[in-house]
Design a protein around this motif. Sequence first.
Motif, PDB file in Angstrom:
ATOM      1  N   ASP A 151      -2.769   6.775  -3.618  1.00 29.33           N
ATOM      2  CA  ASP A 151      -3.371   5.710  -2.820  1.00 29.33           C
ATOM      3  C   ASP A 151      -3.364   4.497  -3.733  1.00 29.33           C
ATOM      4  O   ASP A 151      -4.353   4.186  -4.389  1.00 29.33           O
ATOM      5  CB  ASP A 151      -4.785   6.091  -2.382  1.00 29.33           C
ATOM      6  N   HIS A 188       0.872  -1.180   0.000  1.00 29.10           N
ATOM      7  CA  HIS A 188       0.000   0.000   0.000  1.00 29.10           C
ATOM      8  C   HIS A 188       0.905   1.226   0.000  1.00 29.10           C
ATOM      9  O   HIS A 188       1.688   1.422   0.915  1.00 29.10           O
ATOM     10  CB  HIS A 188      -0.915   0.005   1.224  1.00 29.10           C
ATOM     11  N   PRO A 213      -6.580   6.836   4.499  1.00 32.28           N
ATOM     12  CA  PRO A 213      -6.809   5.953   3.350  1.00 32.28           C
ATOM     13  C   PRO A 213      -8.302   5.882   3.017  1.00 32.28           C
ATOM     14  O   PRO A 213      -9.143   5.810   3.909  1.00 32.28           O
ATOM     15  CB  PRO A 213      -6.270   4.606   3.829  1.00 32.28           C
ATOM     16  N   PHE A 220       0.840   5.234  -0.119  1.00 33.20           N
ATOM     17  CA  PHE A 220      -0.169   6.246   0.213  1.00 33.20           C
ATOM     18  C   PHE A 220       0.487   7.577   0.567  1.00 33.20           C
ATOM     19  O   PHE A 220       1.396   7.620   1.400  1.00 33.20           O
ATOM     20  CB  PHE A 220      -1.008   5.740   1.397  1.00 33.20           C
TER      21      PHE A 220
END
Length: 188
Positions: A86, A58, A79, A60
């Motif tokens: 993202d 992930h 998130p 971000f």
Amino acid sequence: MTTHAVPDAAAGTNAVPAVSLDTLLRQHEVEQFYSYEAALLDAHRYEEWVALFTDDTHYFMPLRRTMTRRQLHLEFTKPGEMAYFDEDKGFLETRAKKFATGTSWAEDPPSRTRHLITNVRVAEDDGTELVVHSNFLLYRTRLKSDTDQWVGRREDTLRRTEAGLAIAKRFIYLDQTVLQSGNLSNFF
């Protein structure tokens, strides 16, 4: 080499905190990993850079808002809310492949970058994953005279794999609330 004594309140003396060889080796391993990562990015070797991420990664970078002290917990988006990035590994791969084609208008001609990573701190290590905090400065120059700088901190989860360390999660927190750059096409 000069060492600085740190007061030991319990003993009432000055003592230099002990650091184990394992701690030093782990710190060196993490710093070398980040140096290698920065070199890949600065050399435009984006597909190799993406290979440093786990399949479930992930990536971000939230928006930052100016808030009062009472509202600092709302300073960064979460998130699922609005964010600069993202992304999962598939999206990172798509961006890297697009840069490689030469058809990405924001990166043709390509930016010249320098990724500086500092203040690397291993906050947690459970033997499989490490939580690592670091600061960064990303300097970019494009065309003849366009320059941009982004400064902030990163919170990474690094996972030990058979191939070595891999980035399982990267959260990027910019110090800026307003970006002056014409685009945000670089990786952090």
